[in-house]
Design an enzyme around this catalytic site. Structure first.
Site, short mmCIF file in Angstrom:
data_model
loop_
_atom_site.label_atom_id
_atom_site.label_comp_id
_atom_site.label_asym_id
_atom_site.label_seq_id
_atom_site.Cartn_x
_atom_site.Cartn_y
_atom_site.Cartn_z
N PHE A 203 -10.18 -0.58 -0.38
CA PHE A 203 -10.03 -1.34 0.64
C PHE A 203 -10.60 -2.78 0.47
CE2 PHE A 203 -9.14 -3.45 4.58
CZ PHE A 203 -8.04 -2.85 4.93
N ASP B 21 -7.53 -8.88 5.31
CA ASP B 21 -8.78 -8.71 6.24
C ASP B 21 -9.15 -7.24 6.41
OD1 ASP B 21 -6.18 -7.74 7.58
OD2 ASP B 21 -7.45 -7.59 9.31
N ASP C 125 0.98 -1.34 0.05
CA ASP C 125 0.04 0.00 -0.21
C ASP C 125 0.79 1.27 0.12
OD1 ASP C 125 -2.55 1.32 0.34
OD2 ASP C 125 -2.37 1.48 2.37
N ARG D 61 -10.43 -12.94 5.85
CA ARG D 61 -9.53 -13.68 5.55
C ARG D 61 -9.83 -15.05 4.85
NH1 ARG D 61 -4.99 -11.09 7.71
NH2 ARG D 61 -5.16 -10.28 9.76
P1 IMP Z 1 2.16 -0.43 3.73
O1 IMP Z 1 2.99 -0.35 4.88
O2 IMP Z 1 0.92 0.88 3.82
O3 IMP Z 1 2.50 -0.79 2.47
O4 IMP Z 1 1.00 -1.26 4.35
C1 IMP Z 1 0.70 -2.69 3.86
C2 IMP Z 1 -0.05 -3.35 4.74
O5 IMP Z 1 -1.50 -2.83 4.99
C3 IMP Z 1 -0.63 -4.59 4.27
O6 IMP Z 1 0.30 -5.76 4.58
C4 IMP Z 1 -1.97 -5.04 4.62
O7 IMP Z 1 -1.79 -5.70 6.10
C5 IMP Z 1 -2.36 -3.78 5.09
N1 IMP Z 1 -3.36 -3.26 3.79
C6 IMP Z 1 -3.29 -2.40 2.95
N2 IMP Z 1 -4.20 -2.14 2.32
C7 IMP Z 1 -5.21 -3.15 2.54
C8 IMP Z 1 -6.33 -3.56 1.99
O8 IMP Z 1 -7.00 -3.16 1.07
N3 IMP Z 1 -7.05 -4.54 2.67
C9 IMP Z 1 -6.36 -5.26 3.62
N4 IMP Z 1 -5.19 -4.94 3.99
C10 IMP Z 1 -4.59 -4.02 3.73
#
Ligand code: IMP
Ligand code: MG
Length: 172
Positions: free
Chosen positions: A149, A156, A100, A162
């Site tokens: 999302f 989840d 993300d 999940r």
């Molecule tokens: P980042 O550090 O912002 O890249 O976060 C990544 C983490 O955020 C992933 O491993 C997920 O656990 C969570 N995440 C980000 N977007 C989503 C989504 O659309 N659905 C579920 N979990 C998400």
């Protein structure tokens, strides 16, 4: 939790995981692979993926947290569980559910590079490139998605969803 729409079907996931497995198999010919699964989200993807990889694989798990009980990243990454084994000299493939902002994986990459692996690549099931806050490009990616999302196939929303065999957008 209500779902708005299925965006990736079970059949599409199966097909794409097989393709990724074949690609990884080709890239790692003659080498052993050390797969790091990022809990909990990547557990489903990793367990399907390793069965499509035809080089010897070892697996281990790490648990990181950048999210509280919300859909917004905090920017703070905590390590909740570290690896059992050392990874020096090994070919590492980090398997993640979704990238993300990229904050979680860029922290992890730095943390793992200190341990001197022979190589380190990232395989993510999903990617939301429009959300990126740091320069991070996964080496393998199942599918890029818009800024929705999503839940399912390990992902989840407050620990729900999940177990779904497809990927769906959560209704706001
Ligand atoms: P980042 O550090 O912002 O890249 O976060 C990544 C983490 O955020 C992933 O491993 C997920 O656990 C969570 N995440 C980000 N977007 C989503 C989504 O659309 N659905 C579920 N979990 C998400
Ligand atoms: Mg995660």
């Amino acid at each position: 939790m209500e779902l708005a729409q299925i965006i990736i079907t079970e059949e599409e996931i199966k097909q794409r995981v097989a393709e990724l497995g074949a690609q990884i198999t080709a890239d790692y010919q003659g080498r052993d692979l050390f797969v790091i699964c990022i809990l909990k989200g990547a557990a489903v993807f990793m367990s399907d993926l390793i069965r499509q990889i035809k080089v010897p694989v070892e697996i281990d798990f790490m648990s990181l947290s950048s999210y509280g009980a919300s859909t917004k990243t905090s920017g703070v990454v905590r390590m909740l569980r570290d690896l059992d084994r050392e990874i020096a000299g090994k070919h590492i493939l980090v398997v993640e559910d979704i990238v993300d902002t990229g904050l979680t994986l860029s922290y992890l990459k730095e943390n793992l590079m200190v341990r001197k692996p022979a190589s380190l690549k990232i395989c993510t099931f999903l990617d939301k490139p429009s959300r990126r806050q740091v320069d991070l490009k996964p080496d393998y990616c199942g599918r890029e998605i818009e800024d929705y999302f999503v839940v399912g196939y390990g992902l989840d929303f407050n620990e729900k969803g999940r177990e779904l065999p497809y990927v769906a957008i959560v209704k706001e």
